[in-house]
Design a protein around this motif. Structure first.
Motif, PDB file in Angstrom:
ATOM      1  N   ARG A  76       0.831  -1.213   0.000  1.00 32.81           N
ATOM      2  CA  ARG A  76       0.000   0.000   0.000  1.00 32.81           C
ATOM      3  C   ARG A  76       0.861   1.256   0.000  1.00 32.81           C
ATOM      4  O   ARG A  76       0.596   2.211  -0.747  1.00 32.81           O
ATOM      5  CB  ARG A  76      -0.930   0.006   1.212  1.00 32.81           C
ATOM      6  CG  ARG A  76      -2.138  -0.876   1.100  1.00 32.81           C
ATOM      7  CD  ARG A  76      -3.190  -0.487   2.130  1.00 32.81           C
ATOM      8  NE  ARG A  76      -2.633  -0.464   3.470  1.00 32.81           N
ATOM      9  CZ  ARG A  76      -2.563  -1.531   4.269  1.00 32.81           C
ATOM     10  NH1 ARG A  76      -3.011  -2.695   3.847  1.00 32.81           N
ATOM     11  NH2 ARG A  76      -2.051  -1.438   5.484  1.00 32.81           N
ATOM     12  N   ASP A  77       1.891   1.278   0.835  1.00 32.54           N
ATOM     13  CA  ASP A  77       2.725   2.476   0.930  1.00 32.54           C
ATOM     14  C   ASP A  77       3.525   2.705  -0.345  1.00 32.54           C
ATOM     15  O   ASP A  77       3.719   3.847  -0.768  1.00 32.54           O
ATOM     16  CB  ASP A  77       3.672   2.371   2.124  1.00 32.54           C
ATOM     17  CG  ASP A  77       2.954   2.558   3.451  1.00 32.54           C
ATOM     18  OD1 ASP A  77       1.739   2.822   3.431  1.00 32.54           O
ATOM     19  OD2 ASP A  77       3.615   2.429   4.503  1.00 32.54           O
ATOM     20  N   ALA A  80       1.037   3.994  -2.933  1.00 35.33           N
ATOM     21  CA  ALA A  80       0.631   5.359  -2.605  1.00 35.33           C
ATOM     22  C   ALA A  80       1.706   6.361  -2.986  1.00 35.33           C
ATOM     23  O   ALA A  80       1.402   7.485  -3.426  1.00 35.33           O
ATOM     24  CB  ALA A  80       0.320   5.463  -1.118  1.00 35.33           C
ATOM     25  N   ASP A  85      -3.964   4.223  -4.832  1.00 37.71           N
ATOM     26  CA  ASP A  85      -4.515   3.751  -3.569  1.00 37.71           C
ATOM     27  C   ASP A  85      -4.993   2.314  -3.741  1.00 37.71           C
ATOM     28  O   ASP A  85      -5.767   2.010  -4.666  1.00 37.71           O
ATOM     29  CB  ASP A  85      -5.687   4.627  -3.136  1.00 37.71           C
ATOM     30  CG  ASP A  85      -5.237   6.030  -2.741  1.00 37.71           C
ATOM     31  OD1 ASP A  85      -4.119   6.155  -2.200  1.00 37.71           O
ATOM     32  OD2 ASP A  85      -6.001   6.987  -2.983  1.00 37.71           O
ATOM     33  N   LEU A  86      -4.536   1.416  -2.858  1.00 40.87           N
ATOM     34  CA  LEU A  86      -4.908   0.008  -2.941  1.00 40.87           C
ATOM     35  C   LEU A  86      -5.796  -0.362  -1.764  1.00 40.87           C
ATOM     36  O   LEU A  86      -5.560   0.066  -0.633  1.00 40.87           O
ATOM     37  CB  LEU A  86      -3.654  -0.879  -2.899  1.00 40.87           C
ATOM     38  CG  LEU A  86      -2.635  -0.713  -4.026  1.00 40.87           C
ATOM     39  CD1 LEU A  86      -1.451  -1.660  -3.783  1.00 40.87           C
ATOM     40  CD2 LEU A  86      -3.272  -1.000  -5.379  1.00 40.87           C
ATOM     41  N   THR A  87      -6.815  -1.157  -2.034  1.00 41.50           N
ATOM     42  CA  THR A  87      -7.587  -1.755  -0.957  1.00 41.50           C
ATOM     43  C   THR A  87      -6.748  -2.871  -0.322  1.00 41.50           C
ATOM     44  O   THR A  87      -5.691  -3.243  -0.836  1.00 41.50           O
ATOM     45  CB  THR A  87      -8.893  -2.355  -1.488  1.00 41.50           C
ATOM     46  OG1 THR A  87      -8.584  -3.451  -2.365  1.00 41.50           O
ATOM     47  CG2 THR A  87      -9.718  -1.311  -2.246  1.00 41.50           C
TER      48      THR A  87
END
Length: 248
Positions: A76-77, A80, A85-87
């Motif tokens: 995720r980071d 980002a 943006d990842l779920t």
């Protein structure tokens, strides 16, 4: 130095070329995905991914994240930082894809097996083991893929033992599995504090395998002072270990 009956090793970046596989794996993954990550500077991509691994893997070791959670957090980071943006599900899938690229580049350091062979030749009956901060199932796949599983008798992982390096208990526990006296045992690892100082504080001979040397950031002066006080030995390659432990 008396020839040891037991030589214990760290795995990642000591015997197993983890950082090289990480760099090749993340670059292959972002290239396959396309987007902003693929267009970014490769050095910046690898540096960011390494920093996220340090941050989130240590959060896992501290009990702040579970093993799967630290993987998703890294994904995720990283995404980002490149505007995506990842779920949670997407992050898990992203990491799974990365892992396949990483695994495709798994290998041992060139000096790993020759070192084990030479130690076995010079110290008849010497025994080998591993202590690694991580999950046994995950690390066991590496051992099987690289052939190390047939070369070590016992693998001690922080997840199964319940404490991580540099806690002295994990080093003492590993020696006990072999019925070995810590004072007659050696531990070799690439991290000064986590590996060499931790082992030396537990009564073993601590060997710091400083593969990076002057090219890397210098260790904190407090770590260097502790290493000197505990008699930690510094090597730049495993090729030098047999002469250290069993000179001709």
């Amino acid at each position: 130095m008396t020839r040891p009956a037991l030589v214990l090793f760290d795995l990642d970046d000591t015997l197993f070329a983890h950082r090289a596989a990480v760099a090749d794996g993340i670059l292959g993954h972002v290239a396959a995905q396309g987007g902003r990550g693929a267009a970014a500077d490769p050095h910046a991509v690898v540096a960011l991914w390494n920093a996220l691994e340090e941050q989130h893997y240590h959060a896992y070791l501290a009990g702040e994240l579970d093993f799967a959670g630290q993987r998703s957090a890294r994904a995720r980071d990283f995404a980002a930082a490149h505007g995506v943006d990842l779920t949670e599900a997407e992050a898990a899938a992203w990491f799974t894809d990365y892992f396949e690229h990483y695994r495709a580049h798994w290998r041992l350091h060139d000096d790993a097996l020759p070192c084990l062979d030479e130690l076995a030749l010079r110290i008849p009956g010497v025994r080998f083991g591993l202590i690694t901060n991580g999950e046994l199932a995950y690390q066991s796949v590496k051992l099987a893929d690289t052939g190390l599983d047939s070369r070590v008798e016992h693998v001690v992982t922080s997840a199964e033992f319940g404490l991580s390096k540099p806690r002295p208990e994990i080093f003492v526990h590993a020696c006990a599995l072999f019925g070995a006296d810590p004072g007659a045992s050696v531990y070799v690892g690439d991290r000064l504090r986590t590996d060499a100082i931790g082992a030396a504080a537990a009564g073993l001979t601590g060997v710091w395998l400083d593969r990076v040397g002057p090219a890397g950031p210098p260790p904190p002066e407090a770590d260097l002072a502790d290493a000197r006080a505990l008699g930690v030995i510094r090597l730049s390659t495993l090729t030098a270990l047999p002469d250290l432990l069993a000179p001709r």
